[in-house]
Design a protein around this motif. Structure first.
Motif, PDB file in Angstrom:
ATOM      1  N   LEU A   5       1.682   0.989  -1.694  1.00 11.03           N
ATOM      2  CA  LEU A   5       2.719   1.146  -0.675  1.00 11.03           C
ATOM      3  C   LEU A   5       3.019  -0.179   0.018  1.00 11.03           C
ATOM      4  CD1 LEU A   5       4.658   2.991   0.726  1.00 11.03           C
ATOM      5  CD2 LEU A   5       2.831   3.729   2.266  1.00 11.03           C
ATOM      6  N   ALA A   6       1.986  -0.982   0.286  1.00  7.96           N
ATOM      7  CA  ALA A   6       2.203  -2.297   0.890  1.00  7.96           C
ATOM      8  C   ALA A   6       3.045  -3.181  -0.036  1.00  7.96           C
ATOM      9  CB  ALA A   6       0.865  -2.967   1.196  1.00  7.96           C
ATOM     10  N   SER A   7       2.780  -3.108  -1.338  1.00  9.44           N
ATOM     11  CA  SER A   7       3.560  -3.887  -2.306  1.00  9.44           C
ATOM     12  C   SER A   7       5.004  -3.406  -2.359  1.00  9.44           C
ATOM     13  CB  SER A   7       2.920  -3.795  -3.694  1.00  9.44           C
ATOM     14  OG  SER A   7       1.595  -4.295  -3.680  1.00  9.44           O
ATOM     15  N   ALA A   8       5.205  -2.085  -2.250  1.00  9.94           N
ATOM     16  CA  ALA A   8       6.570  -1.543  -2.240  1.00  9.94           C
ATOM     17  C   ALA A   8       7.329  -2.016  -1.010  1.00  9.94           C
ATOM     18  CB  ALA A   8       6.521  -0.018  -2.287  1.00  9.94           C
ATOM     19  N   PHE A   9       6.651  -2.065   0.135  1.00 12.92           N
ATOM     20  CA  PHE A   9       7.291  -2.584   1.344  1.00 12.92           C
ATOM     21  C   PHE A   9       7.682  -4.049   1.153  1.00 12.92           C
ATOM     22  CE2 PHE A   9       5.463   0.922   4.044  1.00 12.92           C
ATOM     23  CZ  PHE A   9       6.684   1.326   4.564  1.00 12.92           C
ATOM     24  N   ARG A  10       6.883  -4.799   0.441  1.00 13.65           N
ATOM     25  CA  ARG A  10       7.204  -6.218   0.207  1.00 13.65           C
ATOM     26  C   ARG A  10       8.449  -6.368  -0.650  1.00 13.65           C
ATOM     27  NH1 ARG A  10       2.236 -10.316  -0.061  1.00 13.65           N
ATOM     28  NH2 ARG A  10       1.092  -9.596   1.761  1.00 13.65           N
ATOM     29  N   VAL A  11       8.655  -5.415  -1.581  1.00 18.39           N
ATOM     30  CA  VAL A  11       9.876  -5.444  -2.388  1.00 18.39           C
ATOM     31  C   VAL A  11      11.102  -5.350  -1.491  1.00 18.39           C
ATOM     32  CG1 VAL A  11      11.204  -4.183  -4.126  1.00 18.39           C
ATOM     33  CG2 VAL A  11       8.747  -4.500  -4.433  1.00 18.39           C
TER      34      VAL A  11
END
Length: 305
Positions: A76-82
């Motif tokens: 989820l943190a990586s998706a937010f970075r996208v």
């Protein structure tokens, strides 16, 4: 020795069969939104690991929850970075593990304190990270980043920790078993009814594959599984199973739609591709997370925990 014409006919027949099989598989995958064979295979593997951890050694189940929470937090943190929101992956994992540890060692009070401590840790981590020279040219989105990180902690780690509270008392593992069984029944019931009967879209703008026929199938499957597990494993009357089925039907469906809405807003299709046929770990936990709260509440109200 086979005649050349017969070999050619056999080869042509096999190629036609393969083409038909691939076309059927593609049609099913298009309607279901996943590769059916990979989904079943990986689902069986993870189901076996889950049962061993849950029913044999409770401490091992806690380790499994901590591992799943950590991976889902990173996803989820990586998706937010996208989407341009810098949520610290290491910081959010440490914060999430603080919540899980608090629930395991000190129960509900420890879980709440862990949420406070983990949120403070993540906020400080993001503030320090923002002061590093390599981030001087990054967009100034501190407030949005912090709130995205806090949402990540609550949505994944805090909700998942209700399973830790559930499994702790004597016989609590059967309530977790009931939770997972009914959630899986919702998923399977919705899948089967949706693929075979689905015509009327439920939420086409959020999740195009969901249909009202699938929702009806999920309702039947959830209440059936709820009644069976209540009588056989929980030692509860049949109406508790109906109640569990209804609650999980709405929490699981709502959790699935919520994650679909998050992915749509962030511009990602799947949280990751780590699980064949399923996407990411969070793609499989989305229905379980809010459902854990619902099942915990019912068990608590009945005095079973």
């Amino acid at each position: 020795m086979a005649h050349p014409d017969k070999r050619d006919d056999t080869r042509t027949h096999l190629e036609m069969r393969r083409a038909q099989f691939e076309a059927t598989t593609a049609k099913i995958e298009a309607r279901a939104g996943r590769n059916l064979f990979f989904a079943i295979g990986s689902g069986l593997v993870f189901g076996a690991v889950f049962l061993v951890c849950l029913l044999l050694i409770k401490e091992l189940f806690v380790v499994l929850v901590a591992a799943l929470v950590s991976v889902a937090l990173v996803e989820l943190a990586s998706a937010f970075r996208v989407a341009g929101r810098r949520v610290p992956r290491v910081g959010v994992v440490l914060g999430g593990l603080t919540i899980v540890a608090g629930a395991y060692f000190w129960g509900s009070a420890g879980m709440l304190f862990g949420l406070f401590a983990g949120s403070a840790l993540l906020t400080v981590w993001r503030l320090i990270e923002g002061l590093m020279p390599r981030y001087e040219t990054a967009p100034r989105t501190l407030v949005r980043d912090v709130f995205s990180g806090l949402f990540t902690l609550v949505y994944v780690a805090f909700l998942a920790s209700f399973t830790i509270l559930m499994v702790a008392p004597e016989g609590g593992q059967w309530w977790v078993f009931a939770l997972v069984l009914i959630v899986v029944s919702v998923d399977v019931g919705a899948y089967v009814a949706g693929v075979t009967l689905g015509k009327h879209k439920m939420t086409p703008r959020i999740s195009p594959n969901k249909t009202w026929e699938g929702f009806a199938g999920a309702a039947v499957a959830a209440m059936t599984a709820g009644v069976i597990v209540s009588i056989t494993a929980l030692n509860q009357p049949w109406w508790v199973g109906v109640l569990l089925g209804i609650v999980v039907l709405f929490t699981a469906t709502g959790g699935d739609l919520t994650e679909s809405l998050i992915k749509r807003n962030l511009g990602v299709k799947d949280m990751s591709t780590w699980i064949p046929g399923h996407g990411g770990f969070l793609d499989r936990l989305d229905s379980l997370l809010p459902s854990a709260v619902g099942v915990f509440g019912i068990a608590l109200a009945l005095g079973a925990l």
